[in-house]
Design a protein around this motif. Structure first.
Motif, PDB file in Angstrom:
ATOM      1  N   ILE A 121       0.703  -1.260  -0.015  1.00 35.93           N
ATOM      2  CA  ILE A 121       0.046  -0.176   0.009  1.00 35.93           C
ATOM      3  C   ILE A 121       0.879   1.397  -0.185  1.00 35.93           C
ATOM      4  CG2 ILE A 121      -0.296   0.514   2.564  1.00 35.93           C
ATOM      5  CD1 ILE A 121      -3.270   0.604   2.055  1.00 35.93           C
ATOM      6  N   ASP A 122       0.541   2.299  -0.520  1.00 33.12           N
ATOM      7  CA  ASP A 122       1.401   3.449  -0.715  1.00 33.12           C
ATOM      8  C   ASP A 122       0.236   4.709   0.060  1.00 33.12           C
ATOM      9  OD1 ASP A 122      -0.390   4.524  -2.733  1.00 33.12           O
ATOM     10  OD2 ASP A 122       0.867   3.606  -4.257  1.00 33.12           O
ATOM     11  N   ALA A 123       1.123   5.839  -0.070  1.00 33.35           N
ATOM     12  CA  ALA A 123       0.352   6.977   0.829  1.00 33.35           C
ATOM     13  C   ALA A 123      -0.881   7.411  -0.238  1.00 33.35           C
ATOM     14  CB  ALA A 123       1.351   8.108   0.647  1.00 33.35           C
ATOM     15  N   ASP A 124      -0.708   7.273  -1.414  1.00 29.38           N
ATOM     16  CA  ASP A 124      -2.063   7.631  -2.123  1.00 29.38           C
ATOM     17  C   ASP A 124      -3.316   6.740  -1.828  1.00 29.38           C
ATOM     18  OD1 ASP A 124      -0.667   9.751  -3.507  1.00 29.38           O
ATOM     19  OD2 ASP A 124      -0.183   8.461  -5.083  1.00 29.38           O
ATOM     20  N   ASP A 125      -3.023   5.587  -1.483  1.00 30.00           N
ATOM     21  CA  ASP A 125      -4.167   4.713  -1.180  1.00 30.00           C
ATOM     22  C   ASP A 125      -4.794   5.058   0.147  1.00 30.00           C
ATOM     23  OD1 ASP A 125      -3.686   2.785  -3.239  1.00 30.00           O
ATOM     24  OD2 ASP A 125      -1.968   1.872  -2.008  1.00 30.00           O
ATOM     25  N   LEU A 126      -3.898   5.641   1.142  1.00 30.06           N
ATOM     26  CA  LEU A 126      -4.486   5.950   2.160  1.00 30.06           C
ATOM     27  C   LEU A 126      -5.056   7.380   2.460  1.00 30.06           C
ATOM     28  CD1 LEU A 126      -1.955   4.256   4.589  1.00 30.06           C
ATOM     29  CD2 LEU A 126      -4.052   3.419   3.873  1.00 30.06           C
ATOM     30  N   GLU A 127      -4.799   8.247   1.297  1.00 35.42           N
ATOM     31  CA  GLU A 127      -5.086   9.574   1.504  1.00 35.42           C
ATOM     32  C   GLU A 127      -6.595   9.968   2.082  1.00 35.42           C
ATOM     33  OE1 GLU A 127      -4.595  13.508   1.977  1.00 35.42           O
ATOM     34  OE2 GLU A 127      -3.198  12.104   1.865  1.00 35.42           O
ATOM     35  N   ASP A 128      -7.415   9.157   1.304  1.00 33.28           N
ATOM     36  CA  ASP A 128      -8.902   9.036   1.531  1.00 33.28           C
ATOM     37  C   ASP A 128      -9.220   9.072   3.037  1.00 33.28           C
ATOM     38  OD1 ASP A 128      -9.402  10.068  -0.848  1.00 33.28           O
ATOM     39  OD2 ASP A 128     -10.048   7.956  -1.765  1.00 33.28           O
ATOM     40  N   LEU A 129      -8.481   8.185   3.790  1.00 28.42           N
ATOM     41  CA  LEU A 129      -8.887   7.895   5.086  1.00 28.42           C
ATOM     42  C   LEU A 129      -8.835   8.933   6.116  1.00 28.42           C
ATOM     43  CD1 LEU A 129      -6.992   4.518   5.448  1.00 28.42           C
ATOM     44  CD2 LEU A 129      -9.258   4.756   4.988  1.00 28.42           C
ATOM     45  N   ARG A 130      -7.943  10.083   5.702  1.00 28.36           N
ATOM     46  CA  ARG A 130      -8.029  11.154   6.640  1.00 28.36           C
ATOM     47  C   ARG A 130      -9.524  11.763   6.443  1.00 28.36           C
ATOM     48  NH1 ARG A 130      -2.736  13.842   7.225  1.00 28.36           N
ATOM     49  NH2 ARG A 130      -1.003  12.546   6.063  1.00 28.36           N
ATOM     50  N   PHE A 131     -10.023  11.584   5.748  1.00 28.60           N
ATOM     51  CA  PHE A 131     -11.662  12.196   5.667  1.00 28.60           C
ATOM     52  C   PHE A 131     -12.920  11.433   5.786  1.00 28.60           C
ATOM     53  CE2 PHE A 131      -8.415  14.290   3.015  1.00 28.60           C
ATOM     54  CZ  PHE A 131      -8.232  15.507   3.606  1.00 28.60           C
ATOM     55  N   LEU A 132     -12.575  10.285   6.493  1.00 29.93           N
ATOM     56  CA  LEU A 132     -13.822   9.727   6.888  1.00 29.93           C
ATOM     57  C   LEU A 132     -14.493  10.347   8.074  1.00 29.93           C
ATOM     58  CD1 LEU A 132     -12.212   6.138   6.904  1.00 29.93           C
ATOM     59  CD2 LEU A 132     -13.746   6.801   5.284  1.00 29.93           C
ATOM     60  N   PRO A 133     -15.856  10.034   8.039  1.00 31.01           N
ATOM     61  CA  PRO A 133     -16.579  10.940   9.026  1.00 31.01           C
ATOM     62  C   PRO A 133     -16.013  10.676  10.516  1.00 31.01           C
ATOM     63  CG  PRO A 133     -18.105   9.732   7.681  1.00 31.01           C
ATOM     64  CD  PRO A 133     -16.471   9.329   7.309  1.00 31.01           C
ATOM     65  N   VAL A 134     -15.676   9.566  11.014  1.00 30.78           N
ATOM     66  CA  VAL A 134     -15.166   9.624  12.232  1.00 30.78           C
ATOM     67  C   VAL A 134     -13.713   8.920  12.174  1.00 30.78           C
ATOM     68  CG1 VAL A 134     -15.420   8.513  14.786  1.00 30.78           C
ATOM     69  CG2 VAL A 134     -17.536   9.219  13.206  1.00 30.78           C
ATOM     70  N   VAL A 135     -12.544   9.788  12.013  1.00 28.25           N
ATOM     71  CA  VAL A 135     -11.092   9.251  11.841  1.00 28.25           C
ATOM     72  C   VAL A 135     -10.668   8.243  13.131  1.00 28.25           C
ATOM     73  CG1 VAL A 135     -10.500  11.103  10.418  1.00 28.25           C
ATOM     74  CG2 VAL A 135     -10.197  11.310  12.851  1.00 28.25           C
ATOM     75  N   ASP A 136     -11.477   8.118  14.149  1.00 24.88           N
ATOM     76  CA  ASP A 136     -10.767   7.261  15.044  1.00 24.88           C
ATOM     77  C   ASP A 136     -10.863   5.759  14.581  1.00 24.88           C
ATOM     78  OD1 ASP A 136     -13.612   7.428  15.686  1.00 24.88           O
ATOM     79  OD2 ASP A 136     -13.732   6.728  17.511  1.00 24.88           O
ATOM     80  N   ALA A 137     -11.982   5.432  13.720  1.00 31.72           N
ATOM     81  CA  ALA A 137     -11.864   4.267  13.230  1.00 31.72           C
ATOM     82  C   ALA A 137     -10.637   3.955  12.539  1.00 31.72           C
ATOM     83  CB  ALA A 137     -13.148   4.146  11.986  1.00 31.72           C
ATOM     84  N   PHE A 138     -10.036   4.820  11.678  1.00 31.37           N
ATOM     85  CA  PHE A 138      -8.771   4.320  11.285  1.00 31.37           C
ATOM     86  C   PHE A 138      -7.682   4.192  12.242  1.00 31.37           C
ATOM     87  CE2 PHE A 138      -4.444   5.403   9.552  1.00 31.37           C
ATOM     88  CZ  PHE A 138      -4.392   4.494   8.464  1.00 31.37           C
ATOM     89  N   HIS A 139      -7.617   5.180  13.426  1.00 34.64           N
ATOM     90  CA  HIS A 139      -6.630   5.210  14.455  1.00 34.64           C
ATOM     91  C   HIS A 139      -6.719   3.836  14.963  1.00 34.64           C
ATOM     92  CE1 HIS A 139      -4.181   6.142  17.855  1.00 34.64           C
ATOM     93  NE2 HIS A 139      -5.365   5.884  18.616  1.00 34.64           N
TER      94      HIS A 139
END
Length: 181
Positions: free
Chosen positions: A123-141
């Motif tokens: 996976i690279d940075a471009d794949d993950l960029e959209d994750l910063r804008f999910l409605p509740v970012v603690d899910a990614f954390h």
């Protein structure tokens, strides 16, 4: 900062003024909170254990993923007494809009990793960029924390996806370095 619902409208005193007036103007005692967490859930409540240590997690200091885990349903499950008290006091599982937003965000994180896993070996940075804008970012954390601590295997995630996510952890950490979610 308590519920991560991104509608911070209030400045809460983590340690309430009534409990410790000397901390009223202490910068580290101010937490950005939504109106619900500050005015309806927490109010002046500040539970402590028998030694006087706060049972409510301080989001500016504590990593919530050390004290609670996010299920694929969007609900939190406690791992420590602090996690349990925080979930209960703030109604983190009782507010259906929060549970639904965390569920959608969790599914979004899984979709990003599943798509990336199908298309390429890493996976690279471009794949993950959209994750910063999910409605509740603690899910990614929580997803990233669970990958790092092997808790992801115990959730509704295919073992091969968990291995892929673990392989991708260095890029995940580099993208979110310095961000406290």
């Amino acid at each position: 900062m308590y519920c991560y619902e991104s509608r911070g409208t209030d400045v809460d005193h983590f340690v309430p003024i009534a409990r410790d007036p000397a901390r009223t103007f202490e910068w580290k005692n101010h937490i950005l909170a939504c109106g619900y967490c500050n005015q309806q859930a927490k109010k002046e409540r500040f539970p402590v254990d028998l030694t006087g240590h706060p049972l409510l997690l301080d989001p500016s200091v504590d990593d919530s993923a050390d004290h609670m885990t996010l299920a694929s349903t969007g609900q939190f499950f406690d791992l420590t007494p602090q996690g349990r008290e925080t979930i209960d006091l703030l109604g983190l599982n009782a507010r259906s809009e929060l549970v639904e937003a965390r569920y959608r965000s969790w599914r979004g994180v899984i979709r990003v990793f599943e798509q990336a896993a199908r298309e390429k070996p890493t996976i690279d940075a471009d794949d993950l960029e959209d994750l910063r804008f999910l409605p509740v970012v603690d899910a990614f954390h929580h997803f990233a924390h669970d990958v790092a601590t092997d808790r992801l295997i115990h959730k509704a995630v295919a073992p091969e996806l968990a291995r892929y996510a673990l392989h991708s952890l260095p890029i995940v950490k580099s993208i979110f370095a310095g961000c406290r979610l």
